[in-house]
Design a protein around this motif. Structure first.
Motif, short mmCIF file in Angstrom:
data_model
loop_
_atom_site.label_atom_id
_atom_site.label_comp_id
_atom_site.label_asym_id
_atom_site.label_seq_id
_atom_site.Cartn_x
_atom_site.Cartn_y
_atom_site.Cartn_z
N PRO A 221 0.26 -13.75 3.90
CA PRO A 221 -0.49 -13.45 5.12
C PRO A 221 -1.98 -13.75 4.93
O PRO A 221 -2.51 -13.64 3.82
N PRO A 222 -2.66 -14.17 5.99
CA PRO A 222 -4.08 -14.51 5.88
C PRO A 222 -4.96 -13.28 5.73
O PRO A 222 -4.51 -12.14 5.92
N GLU A 223 -6.21 -13.51 5.40
CA GLU A 223 -7.18 -12.43 5.31
C GLU A 223 -7.30 -11.71 6.65
O GLU A 223 -7.19 -12.34 7.70
N GLU A 224 -7.48 -10.39 6.60
CA GLU A 224 -7.61 -9.54 7.79
C GLU A 224 -6.29 -9.33 8.53
O GLU A 224 -6.25 -8.68 9.58
N TRP A 225 -5.18 -9.84 7.98
CA TRP A 225 -3.90 -9.73 8.67
C TRP A 225 -3.49 -8.28 8.87
O TRP A 225 -2.88 -7.93 9.89
N ASP A 226 -3.84 -7.42 7.90
CA ASP A 226 -3.44 -6.02 8.00
C ASP A 226 -4.29 -5.23 8.99
O ASP A 226 -4.04 -4.04 9.22
N THR A 227 -5.30 -5.85 9.60
CA THR A 227 -6.14 -5.14 10.56
C THR A 227 -5.76 -5.45 12.00
O THR A 227 -6.42 -4.95 12.93
N THR A 228 -4.75 -6.26 12.21
CA THR A 228 -4.35 -6.60 13.58
C THR A 228 -2.98 -6.06 13.90
O THR A 228 -2.15 -5.83 13.02
#
Length: 393
Positions: A221-228
């Motif tokens: 998963p890309p960076e910041e994926w866990d924030t969306t």
């Protein structure tokens, strides 16, 4: 293609995401929350919309099959009207409860992102509908082949303005032609010829990238994926993707990253404009830019693709200035051979890849149609995303 979307009120959030995905693909979708006006005679309006549709999409859930649900009435109307049916298993439901009309056809189960999966299935059906129509058309007008050919190219040629790859993303046909590339500040001003090509109308979204991750299973998963939130943020542009994964996504979708010349052609058109919309200074109505650097990217940073209709390029492409920087295929260079003026693709190798367009926290002078940036192809950033292109067929 004209589509009627049937769903239970309890499933409205999922239905909305499917509606947006189908609409973005270029379909005319009847969605009661958007299309039923105050004062409309409900039953007659629904019946007319179903009769008008090419495809009836039925979202299967226990609520949709309750005896008091109006969805069953809609299904009956569709069956009597002989509409093509696409049942979508939204939530697991006992097969014994399914109406005979649904049992008689194969229903669709989403593989990964629901909205993207349904849009991809609708795209395949649309192609089948057009093929059948063209076959009937050819048979009916066999005696006047010249006229038939004229109508075919007038109709299908126009529809080729919208093209969707494996990911179901709508694209725009950019006509072949010469344009002025560069501005003598970011790169030399020179006349370039580019063949016709397709460019994605929107930046690759969270929802479409989620489908890619699900389908491949071997991409991190890309960076910041866990924030969306993949459901509520499906229409936001994905960020934090390095060049290699952007390239892999486009190849998976049957497309490729655009060249730098193609990207600038799509952004500037024929008149050397400074921004995709013209020469006027950027405003929040035209683009997403100038936000505080520490802003949470998926909360208050990027905006939903397709938001800035007044900021479109001459070819009808969104967000070529602002929202996210976009990877292109070229290696970065500061030298441009004077004879490399037809479909230039940059050097054969290098250390950095080019990015274009500016992002959500950049100032106005960094989101122009000529601004060039570069980065290591392995670099990730919460201001960097991408879109795909493909050769004209």
């Amino acid at each position: 293609m004209r589509i009627f979307l049937s769903y239970a009120s309890q499933d409205s959030e999922e239905a909305k995401s499917i509606y947006l995905a189908l609409r973005d693909q270029g379909h005319e979708v009847f969605f009661d929350r958007a299309d039923l006006l105050a004062g409309d005679e409900y039953h007659n309006r629904i019946r007319a919309a179903i009769d008008h549709a090419h495809l009836f999409v039925f979202l299967i859930s226990p609520d949709a099959l309750d005896a008091g649900s109006y969805t069953l009435t809609e299904l009956t109307i569709a069956e009597k009207s002989n509409r093509r049916l696409l049942p979508v298993m939204l939530r697991e439901t006992e097969i014994a409860r399914l109406p005979a009309a649904i049992k008689a056809v194969t229903f669709h189960r989403a593989d990964g992102n629901l909205a993207a999966s349904v849009a991809a299935e609708a795209h395949l059906i649309a192609g089948d509908v057009w093929r059948k129509r063209l076959k009937q058309f050819a048979v009916g007008l066999a005696g006047i082949a010249v006229l038939a050919a004229g109508v075919f190219y007038a109709t299908v040629g126009k529809n080729k303005q919208q093209y969707a790859g494996k990911d179901g993303a709508p694209a725009v046909l950019i006509r072949a032609g010469s344009f002025i590339m560069g501005d003598d500040e970011n790169s030399p001003r020179r006349e370039i010829f580019v063949n016709a090509f397709y460019m994605d109308k929107y930046e690759v979204t969270v929802g479409r990238y989620a489908a890619f991750l699900q389908a491949t299973g071997n991409v991190k998963p890309p960076e910041e994926w866990d924030t969306t939130n993949i459901q509520t943020g499906a229409e936001l542009p994905v960020v934090g993707v390095d060049w290699h994964d952007a390239d892999s996504y486009c190849r998976w979708a049957g497309k490729r990253l655009p060249t730098e010349a193609e990207w600038e052609r799509a952004a500037r058109g024929d008149d050397e404009r400074k921004y995709p919309w013209g020469s006027d200074a950027p405003t929040p109505e035209l683009a997403t830019f100038g936000k505080p650097y520490q802003t949470p990217v998926y909360k208050d940073g990027v905006t939903r693709v397709g938001t800035h209709s007044k900021g479109m390029s001459p070819f009808g492409i969104y967000d070529l200035s602002g929202n996210v920087w976009e990877w292109v295929s070229d290696w970065y260079t500061e030298s441009f051979p004077s004879d490399d003026v037809r479909n230039p693709r940059g050097p054969d190798n290098g250390k950095h890849k080019v990015m274009r367009g500016g992002g959500w926290y950049d100032p106005p002078d960094r989101i122009t149609a000529t601004k060039r940036m570069y980065a290591d192809p392995a670099q990730v950033d919460d201001e960097v995303g991408f879109r795909c292109a493909s050769n004209a067929k």
